[in-house]
Design a protein around this motif. Sequence first.
Motif, mmCIF file in Angstrom:
data_model
loop_
_atom_site.group_PDB
_atom_site.id
_atom_site.type_symbol
_atom_site.label_atom_id
_atom_site.label_comp_id
_atom_site.label_asym_id
_atom_site.label_seq_id
_atom_site.Cartn_x
_atom_site.Cartn_y
_atom_site.Cartn_z
ATOM 1 N N TRP A 181 24.460 36.257 19.420
ATOM 2 C CA TRP A 181 22.995 36.142 19.376
ATOM 3 C C TRP A 181 22.255 37.106 20.309
ATOM 4 C CZ3 TRP A 181 21.367 34.621 15.137
ATOM 5 C CH2 TRP A 181 21.811 33.475 14.489
ATOM 6 N N PRO A 182 22.762 37.389 21.505
ATOM 7 C CA PRO A 182 21.990 38.281 22.381
ATOM 8 C C PRO A 182 21.672 39.636 21.746
ATOM 9 C CG PRO A 182 23.614 37.096 23.672
ATOM 10 C CD PRO A 182 23.898 36.762 22.222
ATOM 11 N N ALA A 183 22.648 40.232 21.036
ATOM 12 C CA ALA A 183 22.373 41.543 20.401
ATOM 13 C C ALA A 183 21.293 41.387 19.338
ATOM 14 C CB ALA A 183 23.648 42.102 19.771
ATOM 15 N N VAL A 184 21.356 40.271 18.604
ATOM 16 C CA VAL A 184 20.422 40.065 17.490
ATOM 17 C C VAL A 184 18.995 39.872 18.007
ATOM 18 C CG1 VAL A 184 19.856 38.481 15.608
ATOM 19 C CG2 VAL A 184 22.244 39.132 16.013
ATOM 20 N N VAL A 185 18.829 39.040 19.035
ATOM 21 C CA VAL A 185 17.454 38.797 19.518
ATOM 22 C C VAL A 185 16.877 40.054 20.171
ATOM 23 C CG1 VAL A 185 17.715 36.284 19.728
ATOM 24 C CG2 VAL A 185 18.157 37.714 21.737
ATOM 25 N N LEU A 186 17.736 40.888 20.745
ATOM 26 C CA LEU A 186 17.235 42.157 21.318
ATOM 27 C C LEU A 186 16.741 43.080 20.208
ATOM 28 C CD1 LEU A 186 19.924 42.938 24.059
ATOM 29 C CD2 LEU A 186 17.505 42.452 24.445
ATOM 30 N N ALA A 187 17.522 43.184 19.127
ATOM 31 C CA ALA A 187 17.138 44.103 18.046
ATOM 32 C C ALA A 187 15.888 43.622 17.310
ATOM 33 C CB ALA A 187 18.294 44.270 17.062
ATOM 34 N N LEU A 188 15.693 42.312 17.246
ATOM 35 C CA LEU A 188 14.552 41.791 16.487
ATOM 36 C C LEU A 188 13.310 41.583 17.357
ATOM 37 C CD1 LEU A 188 16.317 39.281 14.047
ATOM 38 C CD2 LEU A 188 15.464 41.577 13.561
ATOM 39 N N GLY A 189 13.393 41.920 18.631
ATOM 40 C CA GLY A 189 12.215 41.782 19.500
ATOM 41 C C GLY A 189 11.766 40.336 19.643
ATOM 42 N N ALA A 190 12.729 39.433 19.794
ATOM 43 C CA ALA A 190 12.419 37.998 19.886
ATOM 44 C C ALA A 190 11.803 37.649 21.237
ATOM 45 C CB ALA A 190 13.695 37.186 19.692
ATOM 46 N N GLU A 191 11.149 36.482 21.244
ATOM 47 C CA GLU A 191 10.651 35.910 22.501
ATOM 48 C C GLU A 191 11.270 34.523 22.667
ATOM 49 O OE1 GLU A 191 6.301 37.976 22.963
ATOM 50 O OE2 GLU A 191 6.406 35.984 22.088
ATOM 51 N N LEU A 192 11.575 34.180 23.912
ATOM 52 C CA LEU A 192 12.219 32.901 24.192
ATOM 53 C C LEU A 192 11.275 32.043 25.012
ATOM 54 C CD1 LEU A 192 14.444 35.201 23.835
ATOM 55 C CD2 LEU A 192 15.987 33.555 24.792
ATOM 56 N N ARG A 193 11.181 30.781 24.621
ATOM 57 C CA ARG A 193 10.233 29.886 25.302
ATOM 58 C C ARG A 193 11.019 28.903 26.157
ATOM 59 N NH1 ARG A 193 5.013 29.349 25.167
ATOM 60 N NH2 ARG A 193 4.009 27.311 25.218
ATOM 61 N N ALA A 194 10.562 28.747 27.404
ATOM 62 C CA ALA A 194 11.255 27.848 28.331
ATOM 63 C C ALA A 194 10.244 26.893 28.946
ATOM 64 C CB ALA A 194 11.933 28.665 29.429
ATOM 65 N N VAL A 195 10.704 25.674 29.223
ATOM 66 C CA VAL A 195 9.846 24.683 29.876
ATOM 67 C C VAL A 195 10.483 24.304 31.214
ATOM 68 C CG1 VAL A 195 8.949 22.317 29.739
ATOM 69 C CG2 VAL A 195 8.900 23.785 27.718
ATOM 70 N N GLY A 196 9.673 24.308 32.256
ATOM 71 C CA GLY A 196 10.150 23.935 33.587
ATOM 72 C C GLY A 196 9.134 23.059 34.280
ATOM 73 N N PRO A 197 9.322 22.772 35.562
ATOM 74 C CA PRO A 197 8.403 21.887 36.283
ATOM 75 C C PRO A 197 6.960 22.402 36.284
ATOM 76 C CG PRO A 197 10.350 22.376 37.595
ATOM 77 C CD PRO A 197 10.423 23.246 36.394
ATOM 78 N N LYS A 198 6.777 23.728 36.178
ATOM 79 C CA LYS A 198 5.413 24.284 36.197
ATOM 80 C C LYS A 198 4.840 24.480 34.805
ATOM 81 C CE LYS A 198 6.022 26.595 40.609
ATOM 82 N NZ LYS A 198 6.569 27.800 41.201
ATOM 83 N N GLY A 199 5.508 23.976 33.791
ATOM 84 C CA GLY A 199 5.020 24.115 32.419
ATOM 85 C C GLY A 199 5.869 25.085 31.617
ATOM 86 N N ALA A 200 5.254 25.622 30.521
ATOM 87 C CA ALA A 200 6.026 26.474 29.609
ATOM 88 C C ALA A 200 5.743 27.950 29.889
ATOM 89 C CB ALA A 200 5.641 26.143 28.172
ATOM 90 N N ARG A 201 6.718 28.787 29.605
ATOM 91 C CA ARG A 201 6.483 30.237 29.683
ATOM 92 C C ARG A 201 7.311 30.927 28.601
ATOM 93 N NH1 ARG A 201 10.179 33.498 33.532
ATOM 94 N NH2 ARG A 201 11.993 32.130 33.755
ATOM 95 N N THR A 202 6.900 32.153 28.311
ATOM 96 C CA THR A 202 7.573 32.935 27.268
ATOM 97 C C THR A 202 8.235 34.140 27.919
ATOM 98 O OG1 THR A 202 5.932 32.224 25.667
ATOM 99 C CG2 THR A 202 7.154 34.213 25.127
ATOM 100 N N ILE A 203 9.481 34.374 27.522
ATOM 101 C CA ILE A 203 10.229 35.500 28.104
ATOM 102 C C ILE A 203 10.654 36.414 26.954
ATOM 103 C CG2 ILE A 203 12.223 36.135 29.540
ATOM 104 C CD1 ILE A 203 12.299 32.997 30.219
ATOM 105 N N LYS A 204 10.399 37.706 27.073
ATOM 106 C CA LYS A 204 10.846 38.638 26.032
ATOM 107 C C LYS A 204 12.368 38.733 26.077
ATOM 108 C CE LYS A 204 6.895 41.640 25.780
ATOM 109 N NZ LYS A 204 6.248 42.831 26.210
ATOM 110 N N ALA A 205 12.980 38.840 24.905
ATOM 111 C CA ALA A 205 14.457 38.951 24.861
ATOM 112 C C ALA A 205 14.918 40.091 25.767
ATOM 113 C CB ALA A 205 14.913 39.188 23.428
ATOM 114 N N GLU A 206 14.149 41.155 25.769
ATOM 115 C CA GLU A 206 14.519 42.327 26.562
ATOM 116 C C GLU A 206 14.604 42.020 28.061
ATOM 117 O OE1 GLU A 206 12.060 45.568 25.369
ATOM 118 O OE2 GLU A 206 13.014 46.875 26.856
ATOM 119 N N ASP A 207 13.828 41.024 28.509
ATOM 120 C CA ASP A 207 13.828 40.676 29.945
ATOM 121 C C ASP A 207 14.734 39.483 30.246
ATOM 122 O OD1 ASP A 207 11.883 42.620 30.270
ATOM 123 O OD2 ASP A 207 10.267 41.197 29.825
ATOM 124 N N PHE A 208 15.400 38.951 29.241
ATOM 125 C CA PHE A 208 16.083 37.660 29.396
ATOM 126 C C PHE A 208 17.503 37.792 29.969
ATOM 127 C CE2 PHE A 208 18.361 33.903 27.731
ATOM 128 C CZ PHE A 208 17.538 32.903 28.207
#
Length: 290
Positions: free
Chosen positions: A125-152
């Motif tokens: 999956w890591p190669a695929v999400v990089l090629a497709l320019g995916a974004e990943l959403r995470a939830v933590g104690p401070k709320g939700a944030r979005t991380i670009k696959a490229e920065d993940f």
Amino acid sequence: MYPASFEYHRVASVEEAVGLLARHKDDAKLLAGGHSLIPMMKLRLAQPKHLIDIGRLTGLSGIREEGGHFVIGALTTHYAVESSARVRQKCVMLSEAAAMIGDPQVRNYGTIGGSLAHADPAADWPAVVLALGAELRAVGPKGARTIKAEDFFKDLFTTALGPEEVLTEVRIPIGGHGGAAYMKHPHPASRFAVVGVAAAVALDGAGKCTSAHVGITGVGSKAVRAKGVEAALTGKVLDAATIGAAAQKAADGIDINADLQGSVEYKAHLTRVYTRRALERAVERAKGAK
Ligand SMILES: Cc1cc2nc3c(=O)[nH]c(=O)nc-3n(C[C@H](O)[C@H](O)[C@H](O)COP(=O)(O)OP(=O)(O)OC[C@H]3O[C@@H](n4cnc5c(N)ncnc54)[C@H](O)[C@@H]3O)c2cc1C
């Protein structure tokens, strides 16, 4: 082999999982499909004192279309991606890559979120999400944030996720890639990628490449974009000679690991060959308007 003893928590919400992660910190691990974590616990490479089972959070699984994206819940199994008719119709690379993961049992238990969070250097999956320019959403104690696959993907088994965060979904743009393809040289026993290459190319009306994204997994400590290959394709008509010359740059800048599967030279060669093959198929698909 038996894992070290641990306390088991089955949570009813993402917030409950985040709360337990915040309370137990490094002593806690999330459990999704268990197909990476349980083997590590049995080998005692992971010894969490608290196991937080998110596997039954129904809100985290499934695939929907929203605002020109596929939104894939973190707990969606590889098999669910592989078998989705909509995914196959609109982004065949996703189902193609899912179908190449492990064996039927792994695909029915393992989840896309577990795979991305685990960041195994040989995962698909890591190669695929990089090629497709995916974004990943995470939830933590401070709320939700979005991380670009490229920065993940940061390093071996290391991502941008904080220790108190839960990955909740993956957002993949539909269309705009033109054509995309995933090709992999699998390990003969586990099927993990010795090398895996995901390529996505878009062409204009004259057949010139308007964008190219290539993600490579398996050969280094983490999946990476092959930016030299991408630059060598953009703005050009993608004939065999151009693709072949661009693919020659596929291993440039990757710190390739030699191991039981092969030497640095062999893996660099495989990387170039699979990059050419993935690009050829992606271009064929782009010409077929997929
Ligand atoms: C025999 C075998 C063959 C395999 N072959 C392949 C292959 O060919 N290609 C491939 O890519 N993979 C392969 N895998 C790995 C498989 O795809 C795993 O399912 C996947 O890597 C992890 O997903 P999981 O849901 O099982 O996660 P788990 O094992 O439950 O968790 C893995 C890690 O991710 C963390 N985690 C899980 N979910 C989340 C979340 N939502 N947020 C934050 N952290 C989370 C966990 O705490 C843990 O540290 C194989 C595994 C096996 C056992």
